[in-house]
Design a protein around this motif. Structure first.
Motif, PDB file in Angstrom:
ATOM      1  N   LYS A   1      -2.269  10.278  25.805  1.00 19.13           N
ATOM      2  CA  LYS A   1      -1.725  11.446  24.994  1.00 19.13           C
ATOM      3  C   LYS A   1      -2.876  11.930  24.324  1.00 19.13           C
ATOM      4  N   ALA A   2      -3.922  10.981  23.751  1.00 18.63           N
ATOM      5  CA  ALA A   2      -5.143  11.322  22.863  1.00 18.63           C
ATOM      6  C   ALA A   2      -6.003  12.243  23.725  1.00 18.63           C
ATOM      7  N   HIS A   3      -6.228  12.027  25.056  1.00 17.58           N
ATOM      8  CA  HIS A   3      -6.912  12.793  25.902  1.00 17.58           C
ATOM      9  C   HIS A   3      -6.561  14.153  25.940  1.00 17.58           C
ATOM     10  N   HIS A   4      -5.397  14.547  26.118  1.00 15.30           N
ATOM     11  CA  HIS A   4      -4.616  15.672  25.870  1.00 15.30           C
ATOM     12  C   HIS A   4      -4.765  16.422  24.721  1.00 15.30           C
ATOM     13  N   TRP A   5      -4.517  15.675  23.468  1.00 19.95           N
ATOM     14  CA  TRP A   5      -4.755  16.024  22.336  1.00 19.95           C
ATOM     15  C   TRP A   5      -6.217  16.543  21.925  1.00 19.95           C
ATOM     16  N   LEU A   6      -7.061  16.007  22.385  1.00 20.17           N
ATOM     17  CA  LEU A   6      -8.688  16.597  22.166  1.00 20.17           C
ATOM     18  C   LEU A   6      -9.007  17.357  22.932  1.00 20.17           C
ATOM     19  N   ILE A   7      -8.609  17.608  24.192  1.00 15.53           N
ATOM     20  CA  ILE A   7      -8.765  18.766  25.250  1.00 15.53           C
ATOM     21  C   ILE A   7      -8.097  19.899  24.662  1.00 15.53           C
ATOM     22  N   LEU A   8      -6.835  19.792  24.155  1.00 20.52           N
ATOM     23  CA  LEU A   8      -6.005  21.033  23.801  1.00 20.52           C
ATOM     24  C   LEU A   8      -6.827  21.569  22.499  1.00 20.52           C
ATOM     25  N   HIS A   9      -6.900  20.750  21.536  1.00 22.05           N
ATOM     26  CA  HIS A   9      -7.590  21.068  20.100  1.00 22.05           C
ATOM     27  C   HIS A   9      -8.865  21.697  20.467  1.00 22.05           C
ATOM     28  N   GLY A  10      -9.710  21.368  21.393  1.00 21.13           N
ATOM     29  CA  GLY A  10     -11.039  21.915  21.678  1.00 21.13           C
ATOM     30  C   GLY A  10     -10.860  23.176  22.204  1.00 21.13           C
ATOM     31  N   ARG A  11      -9.753  23.567  23.087  1.00 20.78           N
ATOM     32  CA  ARG A  11      -9.738  24.672  23.958  1.00 20.78           C
ATOM     33  C   ARG A  11      -9.012  25.753  23.034  1.00 20.78           C
ATOM     34  N   TYR A  12      -8.281  25.399  21.927  1.00 19.45           N
ATOM     35  CA  TYR A  12      -7.647  26.495  21.339  1.00 19.45           C
ATOM     36  C   TYR A  12      -8.132  26.417  19.717  1.00 19.45           C
TER      37      TYR A  12
ATOM     38  N   ASN B   1     -10.196   9.203  36.008  1.00 19.41           N
ATOM     39  CA  ASN B   1      -9.553   9.098  34.600  1.00 19.41           C
ATOM     40  C   ASN B   1      -8.430   9.914  34.371  1.00 19.41           C
ATOM     41  N   VAL B   2      -8.591  11.191  34.571  1.00 23.09           N
ATOM     42  CA  VAL B   2      -7.459  11.943  34.558  1.00 23.09           C
ATOM     43  C   VAL B   2      -6.364  11.637  35.716  1.00 23.09           C
ATOM     44  N   VAL B   3      -6.621  11.307  36.888  1.00 17.63           N
ATOM     45  CA  VAL B   3      -5.537  11.210  37.657  1.00 17.63           C
ATOM     46  C   VAL B   3      -4.686   9.712  37.248  1.00 17.63           C
ATOM     47  N   VAL B   4      -5.389   8.605  37.063  1.00 16.76           N
ATOM     48  CA  VAL B   4      -4.750   7.546  36.602  1.00 16.76           C
ATOM     49  C   VAL B   4      -3.957   7.814  35.344  1.00 16.76           C
ATOM     50  N   SER B   5      -4.590   8.457  34.521  1.00 20.42           N
ATOM     51  CA  SER B   5      -3.896   8.758  33.079  1.00 20.42           C
ATOM     52  C   SER B   5      -2.537   9.603  33.309  1.00 20.42           C
ATOM     53  N   VAL B   6      -2.660  10.778  33.815  1.00 17.77           N
ATOM     54  CA  VAL B   6      -1.664  11.648  34.104  1.00 17.77           C
ATOM     55  C   VAL B   6      -0.620  11.356  35.042  1.00 17.77           C
ATOM     56  N   ILE B   7      -0.831  10.605  36.135  1.00 21.17           N
ATOM     57  CA  ILE B   7      -0.073  10.168  37.286  1.00 21.17           C
ATOM     58  C   ILE B   7       0.565   8.895  37.145  1.00 21.17           C
ATOM     59  N   TYR B   8      -0.368   7.871  36.633  1.00 18.74           N
ATOM     60  CA  TYR B   8      -0.015   6.513  36.631  1.00 18.74           C
ATOM     61  C   TYR B   8       0.240   5.875  35.143  1.00 18.74           C
ATOM     62  N   ASN B   9      -0.226   6.829  34.186  1.00 20.21           N
ATOM     63  CA  ASN B   9      -0.031   6.421  32.711  1.00 20.21           C
ATOM     64  C   ASN B   9      -0.822   5.343  32.289  1.00 20.21           C
ATOM     65  N   GLN B  10      -1.998   5.099  33.099  1.00 23.19           N
ATOM     66  CA  GLN B  10      -2.809   4.085  32.714  1.00 23.19           C
ATOM     67  C   GLN B  10      -3.598   4.485  31.293  1.00 23.19           C
ATOM     68  N   PRO B  11      -4.110   3.346  30.597  1.00 25.63           N
ATOM     69  CA  PRO B  11      -4.948   3.879  29.260  1.00 25.63           C
ATOM     70  C   PRO B  11      -6.532   4.276  29.736  1.00 25.63           C
ATOM     71  N   ALA B  12      -6.588   5.363  30.244  1.00 24.57           N
ATOM     72  CA  ALA B  12      -7.872   5.929  30.677  1.00 24.57           C
ATOM     73  C   ALA B  12      -8.278   7.222  29.837  1.00 24.57           C
ATOM     74  N   MET B  13      -9.505   7.068  29.244  1.00 23.28           N
ATOM     75  CA  MET B  13      -9.669   8.304  28.546  1.00 23.28           C
ATOM     76  C   MET B  13     -10.827   9.188  29.414  1.00 23.28           C
ATOM     77  N   ALA B  14     -10.381  10.274  29.717  1.00 23.77           N
ATOM     78  CA  ALA B  14     -11.374  11.237  30.746  1.00 23.77           C
ATOM     79  C   ALA B  14     -11.887  12.089  29.605  1.00 23.77           C
ATOM     80  N   VAL B  15     -13.309  11.973  29.527  1.00 21.80           N
ATOM     81  CA  VAL B  15     -14.159  12.724  28.538  1.00 21.80           C
ATOM     82  C   VAL B  15     -14.743  14.083  29.355  1.00 21.80           C
ATOM     83  N   ASP B  16     -14.019  15.191  29.075  1.00 18.05           N
ATOM     84  CA  ASP B  16     -14.889  16.477  29.420  1.00 18.05           C
ATOM     85  C   ASP B  16     -15.381  17.146  28.195  1.00 18.05           C
ATOM     86  N   THR B  17     -15.864  18.381  28.654  1.00 18.83           N
ATOM     87  CA  THR B  17     -16.575  18.847  27.458  1.00 18.83           C
ATOM     88  C   THR B  17     -15.826  19.126  25.968  1.00 18.83           C
ATOM     89  N   HIS B  18     -14.557  19.512  26.205  1.00 14.88           N
ATOM     90  CA  HIS B  18     -13.734  19.490  24.938  1.00 14.88           C
ATOM     91  C   HIS B  18     -13.909  18.363  24.234  1.00 14.88           C
TER      92      HIS B  18
END
Length: 239
Positions: free
Chosen positions: A177-188, A124-141
């Protein structure tokens, strides 16, 4: 507050204040990204970024990685978590990219998951970041923050359940974008052990903050940074 309102608050804040979020992993092409994401499992992006330059210098293409053994890869990633397994995964990943995909990183989640060390989250990270597909990668954050904010129900106890709950209410064009928003909010801000609720711009509608403040009020005590509730379990490893 209805869940649709929570998503509206979430999307309104981040689209206004952080319209162009990006991954903190350093990469120059799809091959470098997939290598970095495989290494980042249960490891910090900062550590991955430290080892990537020397690793890529030695193995600059899938073909170079395909010609390597796990023993060749290991010295370059020894400081990464689970280096033995990841060395095996990377050597196998290089061979499969070269032999099965012509040295190109595939653009479908199904094909990506055929690669060693690549699960649904990595794909999901790869297709989202590289190919801008609507994929939500769910990590611990993502798992932690989406539950705390009340964006997903308590019954969403697996990464896949959280993924499905999130994409249901987020417009397709905003999912990467929401994938990154959630990750970065959880990280910081919404960190695991001591969430920084006193400086969080989302606390006015955050379910976790509301519940903890209510508990404090009932106990007649003053709260600063509420600690993580023992009942709020996270099946993912902390990174």
């Amino acid at each position: 507050m209805r869940i649709t309102e929570r998503f509206r608050h979430f999307l309104d804040y981040f689209t206004t204040n952080f319209p162009q979020p990006e991954t903190e992993l350093h990469y120059a092409n799809p091959y470098e990204l997939i290598v970095a994401v495989v290494l980042s499992a249960q490891c910090t992006d900062k550590r991955v970024n430290m080892v990537m330059p020397a690793l890529i210098e030695q193995f600059p293409t899938p073909a170079h990685l395909a010609a390597a053994t796990a023993e060749d890869v290991f010295p370059f990633i020894r400081s990464i978590s689970y280096p033995n397994n990841k060395a095996k995964h990377l050597a196998g990943l290089g061979r499969m990219l070269t032999e099965n995909f012509g040295g190109e990183v595939p653009s479908s989640i199904e094909e990506l998951q055929q690669l060693p060390g690549v699960g649904r989250k990595t794909a999901n990270v790869v297709v989202s970041v590289i190919y801008n597909q609507p994929a939500m990668a769910v990590d611990t954050h993502v798992f932690r923050v989406s539950h705390r904010l009340g964006l997903v129900p308590r019954t969403a106890t697996t990464p896949l359940a959280v993924e499905k709950a999130l994409v249901k209410y987020i417009p397709e064009e905003l999912i990467p974008k929401a994938h990154h928003w959630l990750i970065l909010h959880g990280r910081y801000i919404c960190v695991a052990r001591q969430p920084k609720c006193s400086i969080c711009p989302l606390s006015s509608w955050c379910k976790y903050y509301e519940q903890n403040e209510l508990a404090v009020a009932k106990a007649g005590r003053i709260s600063t940074f509420p600690a993580e509730s023992k009942q709020n379990t996270d099946p993912l490893s902390t990174t």
